[in-house]
Motif scaffolding. Structure first.
Motif, mmCIF file in Angstrom:
data_model
loop_
_atom_site.group_PDB
_atom_site.id
_atom_site.type_symbol
_atom_site.label_atom_id
_atom_site.label_comp_id
_atom_site.label_asym_id
_atom_site.label_seq_id
_atom_site.Cartn_x
_atom_site.Cartn_y
_atom_site.Cartn_z
ATOM 1 N N LEU A 163 55.646 35.539 28.796
ATOM 2 C CA LEU A 163 54.673 34.490 29.068
ATOM 3 C C LEU A 163 53.888 34.142 27.809
ATOM 4 O O LEU A 163 53.660 32.957 27.520
ATOM 5 C CB LEU A 163 53.715 34.929 30.185
ATOM 6 C CG LEU A 163 52.571 33.967 30.478
ATOM 7 C CD1 LEU A 163 53.092 32.601 30.922
ATOM 8 C CD2 LEU A 163 51.626 34.548 31.530
ATOM 9 N N GLY A 164 53.480 35.150 27.052
ATOM 10 C CA GLY A 164 52.731 34.893 25.824
ATOM 11 C C GLY A 164 53.518 34.028 24.854
ATOM 12 O O GLY A 164 52.957 33.117 24.224
ATOM 13 N N ALA A 165 54.826 34.283 24.750
ATOM 14 C CA ALA A 165 55.668 33.487 23.852
ATOM 15 C C ALA A 165 55.777 32.046 24.343
ATOM 16 O O ALA A 165 55.728 31.094 23.544
ATOM 17 C CB ALA A 165 57.052 34.119 23.748
ATOM 18 N N LEU A 166 55.897 31.862 25.660
ATOM 19 C CA LEU A 166 55.980 30.511 26.222
ATOM 20 C C LEU A 166 54.692 29.737 25.964
ATOM 21 O O LEU A 166 54.715 28.554 25.587
ATOM 22 C CB LEU A 166 56.265 30.584 27.723
ATOM 23 C CG LEU A 166 57.657 31.045 28.136
ATOM 24 C CD1 LEU A 166 57.721 31.244 29.649
ATOM 25 C CD2 LEU A 166 58.718 30.044 27.694
ATOM 26 N N VAL A 178 50.608 30.252 36.814
ATOM 27 C CA VAL A 178 50.538 30.296 38.277
ATOM 28 C C VAL A 178 51.173 31.584 38.779
ATOM 29 O O VAL A 178 52.319 31.892 38.440
ATOM 30 C CB VAL A 178 51.275 29.084 38.885
ATOM 31 C CG1 VAL A 178 51.132 29.072 40.388
ATOM 32 C CG2 VAL A 178 50.756 27.779 38.281
ATOM 33 N N THR A 179 50.431 32.335 39.612
ATOM 34 C CA THR A 179 50.956 33.614 40.096
ATOM 35 C C THR A 179 50.370 34.000 41.444
ATOM 36 O O THR A 179 49.226 33.660 41.768
ATOM 37 C CB THR A 179 50.653 34.732 39.083
ATOM 38 O OG1 THR A 179 51.246 35.965 39.529
ATOM 39 C CG2 THR A 179 49.150 34.953 38.939
ATOM 40 N N SER A 184 54.249 38.976 48.179
ATOM 41 C CA SER A 184 54.345 39.109 49.627
ATOM 42 C C SER A 184 55.561 39.889 50.103
ATOM 43 O O SER A 184 55.557 40.397 51.225
ATOM 44 C CB SER A 184 54.352 37.724 50.279
ATOM 45 O OG SER A 184 55.470 36.973 49.851
ATOM 46 N N MET A 185 56.611 39.992 49.300
ATOM 47 C CA MET A 185 57.796 40.727 49.720
ATOM 48 C C MET A 185 57.934 42.085 49.040
ATOM 49 O O MET A 185 58.723 42.918 49.465
ATOM 50 C CB MET A 185 59.060 39.894 49.442
ATOM 51 C CG MET A 185 59.179 38.677 50.334
ATOM 52 S SD MET A 185 59.244 39.114 52.091
ATOM 53 C CE MET A 185 57.981 38.035 52.755
ATOM 54 N N ASP A 186 57.167 42.312 47.974
ATOM 55 C CA ASP A 186 57.234 43.582 47.249
ATOM 56 C C ASP A 186 55.961 44.415 47.398
ATOM 57 O O ASP A 186 56.002 45.637 47.262
ATOM 58 C CB ASP A 186 57.484 43.343 45.757
ATOM 59 C CG ASP A 186 58.886 42.819 45.480
ATOM 60 O OD1 ASP A 186 59.586 42.486 46.460
ATOM 61 O OD2 ASP A 186 59.268 42.720 44.309
ATOM 62 N N GLY A 187 54.831 43.756 47.629
ATOM 63 C CA GLY A 187 53.580 44.473 47.824
ATOM 64 C C GLY A 187 52.887 44.913 46.556
ATOM 65 O O GLY A 187 51.839 45.564 46.613
ATOM 66 N N ASP A 188 53.435 44.584 45.370
ATOM 67 C CA ASP A 188 52.787 44.981 44.126
ATOM 68 C C ASP A 188 51.808 43.911 43.669
ATOM 69 O O ASP A 188 51.776 42.794 44.200
ATOM 70 C CB ASP A 188 53.826 45.271 43.044
ATOM 71 C CG ASP A 188 54.707 44.065 42.744
ATOM 72 O OD1 ASP A 188 54.911 43.228 43.647
ATOM 73 O OD2 ASP A 188 55.192 43.952 41.600
ATOM 74 N N LEU A 189 50.975 44.259 42.681
ATOM 75 C CA LEU A 189 49.938 43.371 42.188
ATOM 76 C C LEU A 189 50.314 42.804 40.827
ATOM 77 O O LEU A 189 50.886 43.503 39.981
ATOM 78 C CB LEU A 189 48.599 44.106 42.063
ATOM 79 C CG LEU A 189 47.708 44.164 43.318
ATOM 80 C CD1 LEU A 189 48.355 45.005 44.402
ATOM 81 C CD2 LEU A 189 46.333 44.723 42.957
ATOM 82 N N ALA A 190 49.973 41.543 40.613
ATOM 83 C CA ALA A 190 50.155 40.927 39.306
ATOM 84 C C ALA A 190 49.154 41.521 38.316
ATOM 85 O O ALA A 190 48.048 41.917 38.701
ATOM 86 C CB ALA A 190 49.954 39.419 39.409
ATOM 87 N N PRO A 191 49.511 41.570 37.029
ATOM 88 C CA PRO A 191 48.584 42.089 36.002
ATOM 89 C C PRO A 191 47.535 41.028 35.652
ATOM 90 O O PRO A 191 47.535 40.455 34.558
ATOM 91 C CB PRO A 191 49.515 42.394 34.828
ATOM 92 C CG PRO A 191 50.632 41.404 34.973
ATOM 93 C CD PRO A 191 50.837 41.226 36.462
ATOM 94 N N LEU A 192 46.623 40.769 36.561
ATOM 95 C CA LEU A 192 45.710 39.636 36.423
ATOM 96 C C LEU A 192 44.781 39.730 35.207
ATOM 97 O O LEU A 192 44.523 38.707 34.560
ATOM 98 C CB LEU A 192 44.901 39.458 37.704
ATOM 99 C CG LEU A 192 45.709 39.062 38.950
ATOM 100 C CD1 LEU A 192 44.781 38.874 40.154
ATOM 101 C CD2 LEU A 192 46.519 37.787 38.704
ATOM 102 N N PRO A 193 44.236 40.891 34.866
ATOM 103 C CA PRO A 193 43.374 40.922 33.668
ATOM 104 C C PRO A 193 44.099 40.468 32.405
ATOM 105 O O PRO A 193 43.548 39.697 31.605
ATOM 106 C CB PRO A 193 42.947 42.391 33.578
ATOM 107 C CG PRO A 193 43.051 42.898 34.979
ATOM 108 C CD PRO A 193 44.233 42.196 35.552
ATOM 109 N N LEU A 195 46.818 38.576 32.310
ATOM 110 C CA LEU A 195 47.154 37.163 32.467
ATOM 111 C C LEU A 195 45.951 36.290 32.118
ATOM 112 O O LEU A 195 46.089 35.258 31.447
ATOM 113 C CB LEU A 195 47.611 36.879 33.900
ATOM 114 C CG LEU A 195 48.972 37.451 34.303
ATOM 115 C CD1 LEU A 195 49.223 37.209 35.787
ATOM 116 C CD2 LEU A 195 50.093 36.837 33.482
ATOM 117 N N LEU A 196 44.770 36.701 32.570
ATOM 118 C CA LEU A 196 43.573 35.930 32.270
ATOM 119 C C LEU A 196 43.286 35.928 30.768
ATOM 120 O O LEU A 196 42.897 34.890 30.199
ATOM 121 C CB LEU A 196 42.373 36.485 33.045
ATOM 122 C CG LEU A 196 41.050 35.748 32.826
ATOM 123 C CD1 LEU A 196 41.169 34.267 33.162
ATOM 124 C CD2 LEU A 196 39.935 36.395 33.638
#
Length: 394
Positions: A163-166, A178-179, A184-193, A195-196
């Motif tokens: 993502l950083g390269a893009l 956008v994330t 919803s199908m895996d139950g894991d959390l996005a690395p929001l800090p 990403l922000l």
């Protein structure tokens, strides 16, 4: 008749691949103990994570709202459908999650799907906009990106380097990352800090779909923003109100200028009838419960059930995906076996859906167990024992 025959051939192909979907008719209120087709069942398939769908205070608030405002809104928000109930709800939501935003304001929607379409088609409608979409995003985010006029690039799941390269290579004047927050199908959390941090570095919006986090994450149930202690003017936050909040609808919370832009230019908001105001009135009670000591107690109980299920499942062939959320996926593999196991559980009085492609990648058909604060430890023990038993049968 040729057109009908063509449709029938496509339906037959789905059936041959074990991809046909079937609806079951629920005859009672949303709860762990339900009646389906005249048969009592123990359900592990709803997204009523805090058990508020049948909460007496919420039900009574819905009755009160119908008495105050009637059954329907009668028009779109911008005509005459925006009632006092809608405004009170938006004000309450802006206050509730706004501690993590700058100059916060909230906007209510009939569904989370519509809310996501509105965000992306509004912020991504300029010709020089670019959307960077997580590969495991919900269908509503994928469709919103497709409908926007922006260029769309998909980055691999949770891959910050990609993502950083893009972002670094983008010349767009308007960028949207956008994330989902909880997938919803895996139950894991996005690395929001992280990403922000990338979004602030590259002057991009971070659009967060917190459908499965709002109400369940954070000390006060304010969702992923509270869980990660985030605060930024770059945040555009979508939360749904038919899952942990137990009623229906959704909202977007962001800087007031973002919300005003969505009111003025968001087609999914402008051109649809407002949700029944009674629902908004009931949601005021839901938000109060979520933020109260009772809400905290329900979240704590839910987490104890998550830990219990992880401890009591003794899987050898199948795999429980690592998840600390109410979504507990168990990878089976083939579509046929997932359907067979789901049917086996149903025969034992346990309702757990078998999820198959295209919702999940080919070869990863799974049981999607969802836990609720309304479940008991005895009920979760019953589920774990049944899954363990079925895994041993070939």
């Amino acid at each position: 008749m040729d057109m009908i025959a063509a449709l029938d051939r496509k339906l037959a192909e789905l059936d041959e691949q074990s991809l046909t979907r079937h609806r079951r008719v629920l005859e009672t209120a949303c709860a762990p103990r339900v009646v389906v087709g005249g048969r009592p069942m123990l359900a592990f398939c709803s997204n009523d994570y805090l058990g508020l769908a049948a909460h007496p205070r919420v039900v009574e608030a819905l009755r009160e709202g119908a008495a105050l405002y009637g059954a329907g809104s009668g028009a779109s928000h911008l005509i005459s459908g925006h009632t006092q109930a809608h405004q009170l709800l938006e004000d309450r939501l802006a206050e509730f999650v706004g501690v993590h935003l700058v100059a916060p304001r909230a906007l209510s929607f009939c569904t989370g799907y519509m809310a996501n379409l509105a965000i992306l088609t509004t912020l991504g409608q300029d010709g020089d906009a670019e959307i960077f979409s997580e590969s495991l995003n919900h269908a509503s985010l994928i469709d919103g990106a497709r409908l926007a006029r922006a260029s769309v690039k998909v980055y691999p799941h949770a891959d910050l380097t990609a993502l950083g390269a893009l972002l670094a290579n983008s010349n767009a004047t308007s960028k949207l990352v956008v994330t989902d927050s909880v997938f919803s199908m895996d139950g894991d959390l996005a690395p929001l800090p992280q990403l922000l941090a990338l979004c602030e570095q590259h002057n991009a919006w971070l659009v967060i779909d917190d459908a499965h986090g709002f109400g369940t994450l954070g000390a006060h149930g304010r969702g992923a923003l509270e869980h990660f202690n985030l605060r930024s003017p770059n945040l555009v936050y979508m939360g749904t109100l038919g899952k942990a909040a137990g009623v229906g609808g959704a909202f977007v919370a962001a800087h007031a200028s973002v919300i005003e832009t969505m009111i003025q230019r968001g087609r999914p908001y402008i051109y649809t009838t407002a949700a029944p105001p009674a629902l908004a009135h009931a949601l005021l009670a839901s938000i109060d419960i979520i933020g109260s000591d009772e809400g905290a107690s329900r979240r704590a109980h839910l987490q104890s059930l998550v830990a219990q299920l992880g401890h009591e499942l003794k899987l050898k062939r199948w795999q429980r995906m690592e998840s600390d959320t109410a979504i507990q996926p168990i990878i089976i593999g083939s579509n046929e076996e997932a359907l067979r196991i789901g049917a086996g559980l149903y025969g034992m009085g346990l309702w757990v859906p078998a999820i198959r492609p295209p919702t999940v990648p080919a070869g990863t058909a799974r049981l999607r167990v969802t836990l609720s604060a309304a479940h008991t430890h005895e009920e979760v023990a019953q589920l774990a024992a049944a899954i363990n038993e079925l895994e041993q049968l070939r």
